[in-house]
Scaffold this active site. Structure first.
Site, short mmCIF file in Angstrom:
data_model
loop_
_atom_site.label_atom_id
_atom_site.label_comp_id
_atom_site.label_asym_id
_atom_site.label_seq_id
_atom_site.Cartn_x
_atom_site.Cartn_y
_atom_site.Cartn_z
N ASN A 212 0.81 -1.23 0.00
CA ASN A 212 0.00 0.00 0.00
C ASN A 212 0.84 1.28 0.00
OD1 ASN A 212 0.68 -0.64 2.70
ND2 ASN A 212 -0.92 0.71 3.44
N GLU B 289 3.47 -5.55 12.21
CA GLU B 289 2.56 -4.39 12.03
C GLU B 289 1.45 -4.88 11.12
OE1 GLU B 289 2.91 -1.65 13.62
OE2 GLU B 289 4.90 -2.07 14.41
N GLU C 136 7.22 0.36 15.90
CA GLU C 136 8.29 0.89 15.06
C GLU C 136 8.48 2.36 15.41
OE1 GLU C 136 6.63 -0.31 11.11
OE2 GLU C 136 8.33 -1.69 11.09
N CYS D 235 -3.21 1.75 6.18
CA CYS D 235 -3.62 1.01 7.38
C CYS D 235 -4.19 1.96 8.43
CB CYS D 235 -2.42 0.25 7.94
SG CYS D 235 -1.02 1.32 8.25
N ALA E 282 -3.61 -12.14 9.03
CA ALA E 282 -3.50 -13.59 8.83
C ALA E 282 -2.06 -13.96 8.49
CB ALA E 282 -4.44 -14.03 7.71
#
Ligand code: NAD
Length: 480
Positions: A150, A248, A461, A282, A229
């Protein structure tokens, strides 16, 4: 068609299999390059190169390492136009976004950690009359970095920069869906003279090349960003090998809007926090909770603004909504829109695929979609869609909205809109998430801890957190 190559031991190499995977341009739905279909042997070669480079790289002075990383940062900046165009072509994101966000952020990830490491310090704990403990922090050795599609170069460099700055050698894999800018980065690494083996970039599928990184016994830590997953699978594989793990993962972020907020600021920001990068960040807020007294006012204004958003060819500098990343992803997002209707939701805007004119008529475009009338606990409001789809839900009290906001398995980020300072603190503290933005969204300070709770991940992070992850502390006690 351009054939990308792996970058191993300072050189470009074809995959051992000599097999390649098509890399698709989402704006047209056609392949535009080929990427190595790497596997165990390629990862093994990269790991050997990284092991051989480790004594030299970790033994360099901080200043020397810092200077080389600054050159990498500058090398990207010098080829800004090329990186911007490649990121947009590979991902489907508007060039305007790649230019404002993705590539500048990759440049600053590298310069930030190149300089942060110069200021990083370890602790000492004095015991009066007994002695002193001091903690050393040494690089781990060879580490694996695996990133998603992304924010391709942005998240790739967010991992490799602290890993390299703290003295590790890296075997990294970008997403097979968006490999191009990581490939360009390997060209920059050669141009600036990054010592051979320090950074190795392997291209290929997660289930082959990614899995080989996770399983390699000499890769001692894995920093992963991607789906929940996949994170669970990696944890299951790497856990028994006692690897250090940073995960993450996914999110289903709440955007909580109280009636006393600055309405115009909230509205403009909520359009962005819902649909930036086609909703494929996200941190996007996909569940919008609105205090009932302003529900209709918000709904009308939001629908009006979103309905006017033009979906267009990503390479057009005017485009603000580009293509979603792949055909599979488009179909997944459209299936969730269908599910929302089956669950009783009403589509207020969008809700369909968009067909552009030739040559973009086979591209993967979805109209920004707003849905209302769903319960907070239905599948549409529980599962990560990761596309240009948001739901609206009214609330009557703080207690009620906290219950709904916290009712998913995820806990990455949240947004709260209110002008009541006490309420801002109260609500921010009670939301189950690693990050809360009050009266803002996506304001990033690279020193802050970044990551989620619950199924959104393990570890943080950013800043010292990243430098701590990529180093191993050792406590040494000396008797007085
Ligand atoms: P993904 O999990 O499918 O893939 C991510 C990376 O992992 C890719 O490089 C892929 O090749 C690799 N991979 C896949 N299977 C693997 C395996 N078995 N072993 C090792 N590596 C494997 O995720 P995606 O679809 O690329 O990205 C979207 C997801 O990433 C969303 O869930 C999104 O929320 C999440 N994400 C999270 C953050 C965050 O900071 N928390 C940031 C961006 C994206």
């Amino acid at each position: 068609m351009k054939k990308l190559q792996n970058y191993i031991n300072g050189k470009f190499q074809p995959p051992v299999s000599d097999e390649y995977i098509e890399n698709i341009d989402p704006s047209r739905g056609v392949p535009f390059s080929l990427i190595p279909d790497s596997g165990i042997e390629d990862v093994a070669q990269a790991t050997e190169a990284a092991k051989a480079a480790f004594p030299v790289w970790s033994g360099m002075s901080l200043n020397e390492r810092s200077e080389i990383l600054m050159k990498l940062s500058k090398g990207i900046e010098d080829r800004m136009d090329e990186f911007v165009a490649a990121e947009s072509l590979d991902n489907g994101k508007p060039v305007s976004l790649a230019r404002q966000v993705d590539i500048p952020r990759a440049v600053s990830n590298l310069s930030f950690f190149a300089t942060a490491v110069l200021h990083f310090a370890s602790e000492s704990h004095y015991m009066e009359g007994v002695g002193i403990n001091y903690t050393t922090r040494k690089p781990i050795g060879v580490v694996g970095c695996i990133s998603p599609w992304n924010l391709p170069l942005y998240l790739f460099t967010w991992k490799i920069a602290p890993a390299l700055a703290s003295g590790n050698c890296v075997v990294a894999k970008p997403s097979e869906i968006t490999p191009y800018t990581a490939y360009l980065l390997s060209e920059v690494a050669v141009e600036v003279g990054l010592p051979a083996g320090v950074l190795n970039i392997i291209h290929g599928l997660g289930s082959k090349a990614g899995d080989a990184i996770v399983r390699h016994p000499d890769i001692k830590a894995v920093s992963f960003t991607g789906g929940t997953a996949t994170g669970a699978y990696i944890a299951k594989t790497a856990g028994p090998m006692f690897k250090k793990l940073s995960l993450e993962l996914g999110g289903k972020n709440p955007n909580v809007i109280f009636a006393d907020c600055d309405f115009e600021d909230m509205l403009a920001t909520t359009v962005r926090s819902s649909f930036a990068n086609q909703g494929q960040i996200c941190l996007c807020g996909s569940r919008i909770f609105i205090e009932r007294s302003i529900y209709d006012q918000f709904k009308n204004a939001f629908v009006e603004k979103v309905s006017r958003m033009k979906v267009g060819n990503p390479s057009d500098i005017e485009t603000r909504q580009g293509a979603v990343v792949s055909k599979d992803h488009m179909e997944k997002v459209l299936s969730y829109i269908k599910l929302a209707q089956e669950e009783g939701g009403t589509i207020l805007a969008g809700g369909h695929q968009v067909k552009l004119d030739e040559p973009y008529d086979n591209g993967f475009y979805i109209a920004p979609t707003i849905i209302e009338g769903l319960s907070y606990d239905c599948r549409t409001n529980q599962e990560e869609i990761f596309g240009p789809v948001v739901t609206l839900c009214p609330f009557d009290s703080e207690q009620e909205v906290l219950k709904m906001a916290n009712a998913t398995q995820y806990g990455l980020a949240a947004t709260v809109w209110t002008s009541n300072l006490k309420r801002a603190h109260r609500v921010a503290n009670q939301i189950h998430s690693g990050i809360v933005w009050v009266n803002s969204w996506l304001v990033r300070d690279l020193r802050t801890p970044f990551g989620g709770v619950k199924a959104s991940g393990v570890g943080r992070e950013g800043g010292w957190e990243a430098l701590k992850f990529f180093t191993e502390p050792k406590n040494i006690f000396i008797k007085e």
